[in-house]
Design a protein around this motif. Structure first.
Motif, short mmCIF file in Angstrom:
data_model
loop_
_atom_site.label_atom_id
_atom_site.label_comp_id
_atom_site.label_asym_id
_atom_site.label_seq_id
_atom_site.Cartn_x
_atom_site.Cartn_y
_atom_site.Cartn_z
N LEU A 226 11.36 76.47 32.60
CA LEU A 226 11.35 77.91 32.88
C LEU A 226 11.17 78.77 31.62
O LEU A 226 11.16 79.99 31.71
N PHE B 45 18.13 79.50 39.39
CA PHE B 45 17.35 78.38 39.92
C PHE B 45 18.26 77.21 40.28
O PHE B 45 18.06 76.56 41.31
N ARG C 191 8.08 76.67 37.99
CA ARG C 191 9.12 76.46 39.02
C ARG C 191 8.91 75.12 39.72
O ARG C 191 9.86 74.43 40.03
#
Length: 184
Positions: free
Chosen positions: A57, A73, A90
């Motif tokens: 990320l 997340f 992601r």
């Protein structure tokens, strides 16, 4: 561009670092490691997976936002979880969470040299010889951010770090603070 020219630029930035920039840079990856330990404890996940998600990320993301996004997340691991990075990142983060969590598997999922090195530098901060060559590392040597410039930039950082007797990621973190501070 000649590597000695790049090394001179890196040394110049390092020599212009304040005492606090040197102290912060030398401990930056250890502090990042400790932040990831806390996240691994909160979410009861292996440290390698948490560091992998942080690394996945991280592109185009500020550190504090990266930690915030990682928390979100890990709390709701889904492709539609709002984070400040690209959708493909992601996907990588999801794959890491579903993986066996070994370094080799996570590095294979990350693929990119910047994120792989970021992973190694955070997870193995006390032994890694990798360089996180990001936008700021390229700016420090006045090169365009590109795959073709990655190796020469990393090599220049490693050479200078070796001459100073420090880890390449410590040098990179100190220079990051100097260059980023000068442009912030």
């Amino acid at each position: 561009m000649e590597i000695k020219h790049l090394e001179t630029k890196i040394i110049h930035h390092f020599n212009n670092a304040s005492e606090s920039e040197v102290t912060d840079g030398f401990s930056w990856y250890e502090r990042a490691h400790n932040e990831c330990i806390l996240l691994s404890q909160v979410f009861e996940l292996p440290l390698s997976k948490v560091v992998g998600v942080v690394s996945a990320l991280s592109p185009n993301n500020k550190w504090h936002r990266n930690l915030h996004d990682t928390w979100n997340f890990l709390d709701k691991p889904h492709l539609n979880t709002k984070v400040c990075t690209f959708k493909n990142q992601r996907r990588k983060a999801l794959s890491i969470l579903k993986s066996d969590g070994t370094d080799s598997t996570i590095l294979g999922i990350l693929k990119g040299s910047k994120t792989q090195n970021f992973f190694n530098n955070i997870l193995h901060y006390n032994s890694s010889d990798a360089v996180t060559v990001d936008l700021w590392a390229f700016r420090s040597v006045e090169l365009d951010q590109s795959v073709k410039n990655f190796k020469i930039t990393a090599t220049a950082y490693k050479n200078v770090a070796d001459s100073l007797g420090i880890r390449p990621h410590q040098l990179q973190a100190v220079v990051w603070g100097v260059v980023r501070g000068a442009t912030a």
